[in-house]
Motif scaffolding. Sequence first.
Motif, mmCIF file in Angstrom:
data_model
loop_
_atom_site.group_PDB
_atom_site.id
_atom_site.type_symbol
_atom_site.label_atom_id
_atom_site.label_comp_id
_atom_site.label_asym_id
_atom_site.label_seq_id
_atom_site.Cartn_x
_atom_site.Cartn_y
_atom_site.Cartn_z
ATOM 1 N N ILE A 45 39.494 -3.631 -11.714
ATOM 2 C CA ILE A 45 40.927 -3.457 -11.969
ATOM 3 C C ILE A 45 41.252 -1.970 -12.078
ATOM 4 O O ILE A 45 42.240 -1.487 -11.505
ATOM 5 N N ALA A 46 40.411 -1.231 -12.797
ATOM 6 C CA ALA A 46 40.614 0.209 -12.947
ATOM 7 C C ALA A 46 40.555 0.912 -11.598
ATOM 8 O O ALA A 46 41.369 1.808 -11.309
ATOM 9 N N TYR A 47 39.620 0.508 -10.762
ATOM 10 C CA TYR A 47 39.466 1.124 -9.435
ATOM 11 C C TYR A 47 40.723 0.928 -8.592
ATOM 12 O O TYR A 47 41.211 1.880 -7.956
ATOM 13 N N PHE A 48 41.253 -0.283 -8.599
ATOM 14 C CA PHE A 48 42.438 -0.537 -7.781
ATOM 15 C C PHE A 48 43.675 0.159 -8.339
ATOM 16 O O PHE A 48 44.574 0.539 -7.583
ATOM 17 N N LEU A 49 43.737 0.351 -9.639
ATOM 18 C CA LEU A 49 44.835 1.132 -10.215
ATOM 19 C C LEU A 49 44.761 2.582 -9.728
ATOM 20 O O LEU A 49 45.779 3.194 -9.378
ATOM 21 N N LEU A 50 43.549 3.118 -9.688
ATOM 22 C CA LEU A 50 43.367 4.493 -9.213
ATOM 23 C C LEU A 50 43.688 4.610 -7.726
ATOM 24 O O LEU A 50 44.224 5.625 -7.273
ATOM 25 N N LYS A 51 43.385 3.556 -6.971
ATOM 26 C CA LYS A 51 43.631 3.571 -5.527
ATOM 27 C C LYS A 51 45.115 3.487 -5.179
ATOM 28 O O LYS A 51 45.501 3.678 -4.018
ATOM 29 N N LEU A 52 45.969 3.206 -6.163
ATOM 30 C CA LEU A 52 47.409 3.180 -5.911
ATOM 31 C C LEU A 52 47.928 4.569 -5.559
ATOM 32 O O LEU A 52 48.964 4.710 -4.915
ATOM 33 N N GLY A 53 47.211 5.581 -6.003
ATOM 34 C CA GLY A 53 47.568 6.962 -5.678
ATOM 35 C C GLY A 53 46.432 7.608 -4.922
ATOM 36 O O GLY A 53 45.445 6.952 -4.570
ATOM 37 N N PRO A 54 46.521 8.892 -4.656
ATOM 38 C CA PRO A 54 45.408 9.585 -3.994
ATOM 39 C C PRO A 54 44.185 9.594 -4.905
ATOM 40 O O PRO A 54 44.269 9.989 -6.074
ATOM 41 N N PHE A 55 43.062 9.147 -4.377
ATOM 42 C CA PHE A 55 41.848 9.060 -5.177
ATOM 43 C C PHE A 55 40.665 9.594 -4.382
ATOM 44 O O PHE A 55 40.354 9.105 -3.297
ATOM 45 N N ASP A 56 40.034 10.612 -4.915
ATOM 46 C CA ASP A 56 38.926 11.289 -4.251
ATOM 47 C C ASP A 56 37.651 10.458 -4.382
ATOM 48 O O ASP A 56 37.215 10.151 -5.487
ATOM 49 N N THR A 57 37.060 10.094 -3.251
ATOM 50 C CA THR A 57 35.839 9.279 -3.276
ATOM 51 C C THR A 57 34.601 10.103 -2.924
ATOM 52 O O THR A 57 33.606 9.572 -2.430
ATOM 53 N N THR A 58 34.678 11.402 -3.165
ATOM 54 C CA THR A 58 33.500 12.245 -2.955
ATOM 55 C C THR A 58 32.714 12.355 -4.256
ATOM 56 O O THR A 58 33.243 12.132 -5.350
ATOM 57 N N LEU A 59 31.459 12.700 -4.120
ATOM 58 C CA LEU A 59 30.572 12.866 -5.267
ATOM 59 C C LEU A 59 30.082 14.309 -5.269
ATOM 60 O O LEU A 59 29.370 14.738 -4.361
ATOM 61 N N ALA A 60 30.495 15.060 -6.291
ATOM 62 C CA ALA A 60 30.153 16.481 -6.359
ATOM 63 C C ALA A 60 28.727 16.681 -6.849
ATOM 64 O O ALA A 60 28.261 15.973 -7.743
ATOM 65 N N ILE A 61 28.036 17.640 -6.249
ATOM 66 C CA ILE A 61 26.709 18.035 -6.707
ATOM 67 C C ILE A 61 26.904 19.111 -7.771
ATOM 68 O O ILE A 61 27.522 20.134 -7.501
ATOM 69 N N LEU A 117 33.546 7.323 -21.420
ATOM 70 C CA LEU A 117 32.889 8.587 -21.079
ATOM 71 C C LEU A 117 32.587 8.648 -19.584
ATOM 72 O O LEU A 117 32.802 9.677 -18.935
ATOM 73 N N ALA A 118 32.108 7.542 -19.035
ATOM 74 C CA ALA A 118 31.820 7.492 -17.599
ATOM 75 C C ALA A 118 33.096 7.665 -16.782
ATOM 76 O O ALA A 118 33.111 8.383 -15.773
ATOM 77 N N MET A 119 34.191 7.037 -17.223
ATOM 78 C CA MET A 119 35.443 7.145 -16.483
ATOM 79 C C MET A 119 36.008 8.555 -16.545
ATOM 80 O O MET A 119 36.572 9.055 -15.560
ATOM 81 N N VAL A 120 35.865 9.234 -17.675
ATOM 82 C CA VAL A 120 36.316 10.624 -17.776
ATOM 83 C C VAL A 120 35.566 11.488 -16.762
ATOM 84 O O VAL A 120 36.163 12.317 -16.074
ATOM 85 N N SER A 121 34.249 11.281 -16.659
ATOM 86 C CA SER A 121 33.460 12.068 -15.702
ATOM 87 C C SER A 121 33.904 11.801 -14.268
ATOM 88 O O SER A 121 33.889 12.698 -13.424
ATOM 89 N N ILE A 122 34.315 10.566 -13.995
ATOM 90 C CA ILE A 122 34.796 10.201 -12.660
ATOM 91 C C ILE A 122 36.136 10.874 -12.365
ATOM 92 O O ILE A 122 36.359 11.409 -11.270
ATOM 93 N N LEU A 123 37.030 10.880 -13.334
ATOM 94 C CA LEU A 123 38.369 11.415 -13.114
ATOM 95 C C LEU A 123 38.401 12.934 -13.007
ATOM 96 O O LEU A 123 39.276 13.491 -12.336
ATOM 97 N N VAL A 124 37.457 13.632 -13.648
ATOM 98 C CA VAL A 124 37.412 15.094 -13.485
ATOM 99 C C VAL A 124 36.536 15.466 -12.284
ATOM 100 O O VAL A 124 36.322 16.650 -12.008
ATOM 101 N N LYS A 125 36.014 14.449 -11.583
ATOM 102 C CA LYS A 125 35.178 14.628 -10.397
ATOM 103 C C LYS A 125 33.942 15.462 -10.676
ATOM 104 O O LYS A 125 33.525 16.310 -9.887
ATOM 105 N N GLN A 126 33.350 15.190 -11.840
ATOM 106 C CA GLN A 126 32.076 15.803 -12.210
ATOM 107 C C GLN A 126 31.164 14.700 -12.755
ATOM 108 O O GLN A 126 30.632 14.794 -13.850
ATOM 109 N N GLU A 127 31.004 13.678 -11.916
ATOM 110 C CA GLU A 127 30.276 12.493 -12.354
ATOM 111 C C GLU A 127 28.833 12.805 -12.767
ATOM 112 O O GLU A 127 28.384 12.423 -13.844
ATOM 113 N N LEU A 128 28.100 13.495 -11.904
ATOM 114 C CA LEU A 128 26.674 13.689 -12.137
ATOM 115 C C LEU A 128 26.381 14.636 -13.298
ATOM 116 O O LEU A 128 25.280 14.627 -13.851
#
Length: 323
Positions: A126-142, A241-252
Amino acid sequence: MTLSTTIITLIFSFLLSVILAPIVIPYLRKMKFGQSIREEGPESHHKKAGTPTMGGLIFMTSIIISTLAISIYFDKLTTQTVVLLLILVGFGLIGFLDDFIKVVLKRNLGLTSIQKLIGQIIISVIAYFLLKLGPFDTTLAIPFTKIAISLGQFYVAFLLFWLVGFSNAVNLSDGLDGLVSGTASVSFVTFGVIALTYEQTDIAIFAFSVSGALLGFLLFNKNPAKVFMGDTGSLALGGALAMVSILVKQELILLLVGIIFVMETLSVILQVISFKTTGKRIFKMSPIHHHFELSGWSERKVVTVFWAIGFLASMIVVFLEVL
């Protein structure tokens, strides 16, 4: 204004937890929501039996009120804020059901692993599809590089793994007084600082709200704890905590910021693999905080050392990513 807003948020959520705890704790005790201690655990923990649990309700309430109040007042309420609160409340509800079944209905196993997993996946999707309603970056930063890998449609699988994995990792770590509340407060502040650096004020408000609420809760959760957060709190914190890391695009980077949670989880995995393949245990008991207890460390020493490790790891991240 951005820095002052987050400081106000932290103080506000801290005070809310401090005010709510003396109200909620007696109620939890009155309702006999007492923690049961597993027989195979360290003997020193048996005296904790009956300590009120489900204390996650205290800081979750503080987080929700402070996040919404500050976000609305400063006109920073966004879809990302809604998603963060959805994960917090959704995963917290799963934890609450698990606690309720164990503590109130007296079924020691609570929800089954499959039941919890299904609930976590549904909320994450559900959270993923809410994010997909707008521009959502699907890249994974090193981390600490300018390299980013595009996952495309596979990002949803990563998102599910990240949210469920860290939710359960924080849950595994919640075995000593103040361990998770102290460690997680530092982790959320770290991501709050990263969010400020990227001018993501909405995420920073949430992160600082969580940290403030946890610091207020820590006053009652530190050794000897007057209340435990229970699965209600730990599952919610890990997912958020995991979702915050995803939203700032600093997952790893979460692997370093949340190094204590990673260590705790790896210790359990290694223990299981070793015992099933060789019949021998690597640690005296897992998660690893119990190993140090059984090695003669006091509970306070284990918690203090783990806090220090988490703090040092977060400072390294801030130095390399922000400064």
